[in-house]
Design a protein around this motif. Sequence first.
Motif, PDB file in Angstrom:
ATOM      1  N   THR A  50       0.603  -1.516   0.190  1.00 14.67           N
ATOM      2  CA  THR A  50      -0.280  -0.400  -0.035  1.00 14.67           C
ATOM      3  C   THR A  50       1.211   1.533  -0.271  1.00 14.67           C
ATOM      4  OG1 THR A  50      -2.107  -0.791   0.405  1.00 14.67           O
ATOM      5  CG2 THR A  50      -1.454   1.191   1.873  1.00 14.67           C
ATOM      6  N   ALA A  51       0.538   2.291  -0.137  1.00 13.07           N
ATOM      7  CA  ALA A  51       1.283   3.960  -0.911  1.00 13.07           C
ATOM      8  C   ALA A  51       1.220   4.372   0.506  1.00 13.07           C
ATOM      9  CB  ALA A  51       0.591   4.093  -1.916  1.00 13.07           C
ATOM     10  N   ASP A  52       2.021   3.648   1.759  1.00 11.11           N
ATOM     11  CA  ASP A  52       2.284   4.234   3.059  1.00 11.11           C
ATOM     12  C   ASP A  52       3.759   5.188   2.569  1.00 11.11           C
ATOM     13  OD1 ASP A  52       0.170   4.124   3.827  1.00 11.11           O
ATOM     14  OD2 ASP A  52       0.577   2.031   4.840  1.00 11.11           O
ATOM     15  N   PRO A  53       4.916   5.761   3.591  1.00 17.32           N
ATOM     16  CA  PRO A  53       5.729   6.344   3.818  1.00 17.32           C
ATOM     17  C   PRO A  53       6.186   4.554   3.919  1.00 17.32           C
ATOM     18  CG  PRO A  53       4.444   7.488   4.714  1.00 17.32           C
ATOM     19  CD  PRO A  53       3.300   6.691   4.059  1.00 17.32           C
ATOM     20  N   LEU A  54       7.688   4.982   3.669  1.00 18.91           N
ATOM     21  CA  LEU A  54       8.534   3.729   2.956  1.00 18.91           C
ATOM     22  C   LEU A  54       8.992   3.326   5.189  1.00 18.91           C
ATOM     23  CD1 LEU A  54      10.878   3.747   0.292  1.00 18.91           C
ATOM     24  CD2 LEU A  54       8.517   2.316   1.362  1.00 18.91           C
ATOM     25  N   ASN A  55       8.960   4.580   5.978  1.00 14.83           N
ATOM     26  CA  ASN A  55       9.399   4.466   7.879  1.00 14.83           C
ATOM     27  C   ASN A  55       9.382   5.822   7.737  1.00 14.83           C
ATOM     28  OD1 ASN A  55      11.835   6.608   6.384  1.00 14.83           O
ATOM     29  ND2 ASN A  55      12.877   4.452   6.263  1.00 14.83           N
ATOM     30  N   ASP A  56       9.172   6.477   9.381  1.00 14.94           N
ATOM     31  CA  ASP A  56       9.192   7.623   9.575  1.00 14.94           C
ATOM     32  C   ASP A  56       9.928   8.938   9.275  1.00 14.94           C
ATOM     33  OD1 ASP A  56       7.202   6.265  11.240  1.00 14.94           O
ATOM     34  OD2 ASP A  56       8.830   6.023  13.289  1.00 14.94           O
ATOM     35  N   ALA A  57      10.909   8.619   8.288  1.00 16.59           N
ATOM     36  CA  ALA A  57      11.536   9.671   7.972  1.00 16.59           C
ATOM     37  C   ALA A  57      11.478  10.259   6.562  1.00 16.59           C
ATOM     38  CB  ALA A  57      14.055   9.422   7.926  1.00 16.59           C
ATOM     39  N   ASP A  58      10.822   9.290   5.774  1.00 15.43           N
ATOM     40  CA  ASP A  58      10.283   9.173   4.372  1.00 15.43           C
ATOM     41  C   ASP A  58       9.404  10.525   4.716  1.00 15.43           C
ATOM     42  OD1 ASP A  58      10.364   8.864   2.108  1.00 15.43           O
ATOM     43  OD2 ASP A  58       8.741   7.100   2.305  1.00 15.43           O
ATOM     44  N   ARG A  59       9.690  11.272   4.162  1.00 12.21           N
ATOM     45  CA  ARG A  59       9.232  12.753   3.594  1.00 12.21           C
ATOM     46  C   ARG A  59       8.976  13.498   2.804  1.00 12.21           C
ATOM     47  NH1 ARG A  59       6.439  14.601   8.964  1.00 12.21           N
ATOM     48  NH2 ARG A  59       6.917  12.220  10.653  1.00 12.21           N
ATOM     49  N   THR A  60       8.612  14.129   2.685  1.00 15.36           N
ATOM     50  CA  THR A  60       8.793  15.707   1.342  1.00 15.36           C
ATOM     51  C   THR A  60       9.510  16.588   1.878  1.00 15.36           C
ATOM     52  OG1 THR A  60       7.229  16.659   2.038  1.00 15.36           O
ATOM     53  CG2 THR A  60       6.355  14.428   0.962  1.00 15.36           C
ATOM     54  N   SER A  61      10.232  17.663   0.970  1.00 14.54           N
ATOM     55  CA  SER A  61      11.379  18.783   0.858  1.00 14.54           C
ATOM     56  C   SER A  61      10.336  19.733   2.622  1.00 14.54           C
ATOM     57  CB  SER A  61      11.308  18.989  -0.539  1.00 14.54           C
ATOM     58  OG  SER A  61       9.951  20.025  -0.797  1.00 14.54           O
ATOM     59  N   GLY A  62       8.473  19.303   3.017  1.00  9.97           N
ATOM     60  CA  GLY A  62       8.534  20.114   3.406  1.00  9.97           C
ATOM     61  C   GLY A  62       7.886  19.837   4.579  1.00  9.97           C
ATOM     62  N   GLY A  63       8.678  18.590   4.672  1.00  9.84           N
ATOM     63  CA  GLY A  63       8.688  17.466   5.774  1.00  9.84           C
ATOM     64  C   GLY A  63       7.040  16.834   6.487  1.00  9.84           C
ATOM     65  N   ASP A  64       6.402  16.669   5.234  1.00  6.66           N
ATOM     66  CA  ASP A  64       5.256  16.065   5.630  1.00  6.66           C
ATOM     67  C   ASP A  64       5.291  14.393   4.601  1.00  6.66           C
ATOM     68  OD1 ASP A  64       3.224  18.360   5.785  1.00  6.66           O
ATOM     69  OD2 ASP A  64       3.655  18.800   3.680  1.00  6.66           O
ATOM     70  N   PHE A  65       4.725  13.459   5.010  1.00  3.83           N
ATOM     71  CA  PHE A  65       5.057  11.985   4.690  1.00  3.83           C
ATOM     72  C   PHE A  65       4.842  11.840   3.133  1.00  3.83           C
ATOM     73  CE2 PHE A  65       4.495  10.997   9.860  1.00  3.83           C
ATOM     74  CZ  PHE A  65       5.365  10.293   8.827  1.00  3.83           C
ATOM     75  N   ASN A  66       5.789  11.627   2.576  1.00  5.96           N
ATOM     76  CA  ASN A  66       5.732  10.792   1.443  1.00  5.96           C
ATOM     77  C   ASN A  66       5.393   9.644   1.265  1.00  5.96           C
ATOM     78  OD1 ASN A  66       6.841  11.042  -1.317  1.00  5.96           O
ATOM     79  ND2 ASN A  66       8.933   9.823  -1.045  1.00  5.96           N
ATOM     80  N   PHE A  67       3.427  10.038   0.698  1.00  5.73           N
ATOM     81  CA  PHE A  67       3.242   8.475  -0.101  1.00  5.73           C
ATOM     82  C   PHE A  67       3.311   7.820  -1.345  1.00  5.73           C
ATOM     83  CE2 PHE A  67       0.651  10.523   3.531  1.00  5.73           C
ATOM     84  CZ  PHE A  67       0.575   9.760   4.607  1.00  5.73           C
ATOM     85  N   HIS A  68       3.880   6.709  -1.255  1.00  2.00           N
ATOM     86  CA  HIS A  68       4.302   5.984  -3.006  1.00  2.00           C
ATOM     87  C   HIS A  68       3.160   6.078  -3.271  1.00  2.00           C
ATOM     88  CE1 HIS A  68       8.827   6.324  -1.932  1.00  2.00           C
ATOM     89  NE2 HIS A  68       8.145   6.083  -0.413  1.00  2.00           N
ATOM     90  N   LEU A  69       3.688   5.235  -4.784  1.00  2.00           N
ATOM     91  CA  LEU A  69       2.233   4.429  -5.736  1.00  2.00           C
ATOM     92  C   LEU A  69       2.854   3.526  -5.765  1.00  2.00           C
ATOM     93  CD1 LEU A  69       2.308   7.449  -8.356  1.00  2.00           C
ATOM     94  CD2 LEU A  69       0.705   7.048  -6.288  1.00  2.00           C
ATOM     95  N   VAL A  70       2.727   2.175  -4.893  1.00  3.00           N
ATOM     96  CA  VAL A  70       2.341   0.768  -4.587  1.00  3.00           C
ATOM     97  C   VAL A  70       4.180   0.294  -4.717  1.00  3.00           C
ATOM     98  CG1 VAL A  70       2.087  -1.069  -5.552  1.00  3.00           C
ATOM     99  CG2 VAL A  70       0.315   0.658  -5.728  1.00  3.00           C
ATOM    100  N   PRO A  71       5.044   0.733  -3.196  1.00  2.00           N
ATOM    101  CA  PRO A  71       6.048   0.589  -3.396  1.00  2.00           C
ATOM    102  C   PRO A  71       6.062  -1.318  -3.927  1.00  2.00           C
ATOM    103  CG  PRO A  71       5.315   1.266  -1.275  1.00  2.00           C
ATOM    104  CD  PRO A  71       4.176   1.559  -2.505  1.00  2.00           C
ATOM    105  N   THR A  72       7.461  -1.694  -4.494  1.00  2.83           N
ATOM    106  CA  THR A  72       7.874  -2.972  -4.983  1.00  2.83           C
ATOM    107  C   THR A  72       8.687  -3.240  -4.201  1.00  2.83           C
ATOM    108  OG1 THR A  72       6.014  -2.126  -6.884  1.00  2.83           O
ATOM    109  CG2 THR A  72       7.800  -4.115  -7.456  1.00  2.83           C
ATOM    110  N   LEU A  73       9.251  -4.881  -4.097  1.00  3.80           N
ATOM    111  CA  LEU A  73       9.940  -5.459  -3.267  1.00  3.80           C
ATOM    112  C   LEU A  73      10.219  -6.930  -4.293  1.00  3.80           C
ATOM    113  CD1 LEU A  73       9.416  -4.885   0.411  1.00  3.80           C
ATOM    114  CD2 LEU A  73      10.324  -3.696  -0.672  1.00  3.80           C
ATOM    115  N   ARG A  74      11.481  -6.798  -3.774  1.00  8.49           N
ATOM    116  CA  ARG A  74      11.717  -8.490  -4.745  1.00  8.49           C
ATOM    117  C   ARG A  74      13.028  -9.779  -4.493  1.00  8.49           C
ATOM    118  NH1 ARG A  74      13.813  -7.397 -11.061  1.00  8.49           N
ATOM    119  NH2 ARG A  74      15.682  -6.660  -9.430  1.00  8.49           N
ATOM    120  N   SER A  75      12.638 -10.596  -4.052  1.00  5.72           N
ATOM    121  CA  SER A  75      13.456 -11.615  -3.773  1.00  5.72           C
ATOM    122  C   SER A  75      13.141 -12.732  -4.558  1.00  5.72           C
ATOM    123  CB  SER A  75      12.740 -12.154  -2.632  1.00  5.72           C
ATOM    124  OG  SER A  75      13.982 -12.568  -1.753  1.00  5.72           O
ATOM    125  N   ALA A  76      14.557 -13.727  -4.105  1.00  3.63           N
ATOM    126  CA  ALA A  76      14.887 -15.092  -4.992  1.00  3.63           C
ATOM    127  C   ALA A  76      14.393 -16.104  -3.837  1.00  3.63           C
ATOM    128  CB  ALA A  76      16.473 -15.051  -5.457  1.00  3.63           C
TER     129      ALA A  76
END
Length: 204
Positions: A50-76
């Motif tokens: 879901t489009a949440d900030p990746l962690n507490d420090a994931d913020r815009t230059s204005g200090g607001d949380f940075n909401f992503h557009l479906v973060p994606t991870l990959r693993s073997a």
Amino acid sequence: GTLGSAAASTPATYSNPLDVAIPAGGQVESCADPTTFYDPASQLWYTYCTADPLNDADRTSGGDFNFHLVPTLRSADLMHWTYLGDAFNSRPAYATATAGLWAPEIEYYPEASSGKYHLYYTVTDTTLPGGGAAIGVATSDSPAGPWTHAGAPVVEPHAADCCPGSRRAVIDPEVLRTSGNDYIYYGSYFGGISARVLSKDGMH
């Protein structure tokens, strides 16, 4: 005791939470509503969030949380994961400028002539008549993208059965493919769980 000895002799193979580095620094600490998918073509695992900030420090230059557009991870191996970035660089055309893309769900369509991978997601706010949430879909020839949004939602905003003129929570898609009909389930609060027959191309 015996239990302690057995536990001590069992080798550790992983630990939670997962240790996923962000290239720019920090760790992926939030992956709400995840779906995890094994890709038979690449023999790799993918997780979409879901489009949440990746962690507490994931913020815009204005200090607001940075909401992503479906973060994606990959693993073997389901233990060591790489953060690939966001699945999307924009919202679908019918989404409002600040709509969240929530609760992704991926399906593989090997029979499709193009767009063999279908990524379904909640669009929290739309510009469609009456507004409200919808279920969208994007297609790609790779589970890593790039993804192309469909021009219209799979499930449109609509009223709850109880309350004409309302807008129910059209969220949290789940797709079930069978040898007969395919189905899409969604819900949940203010209207319960709904099921619809999904078109064979997965788009309607």
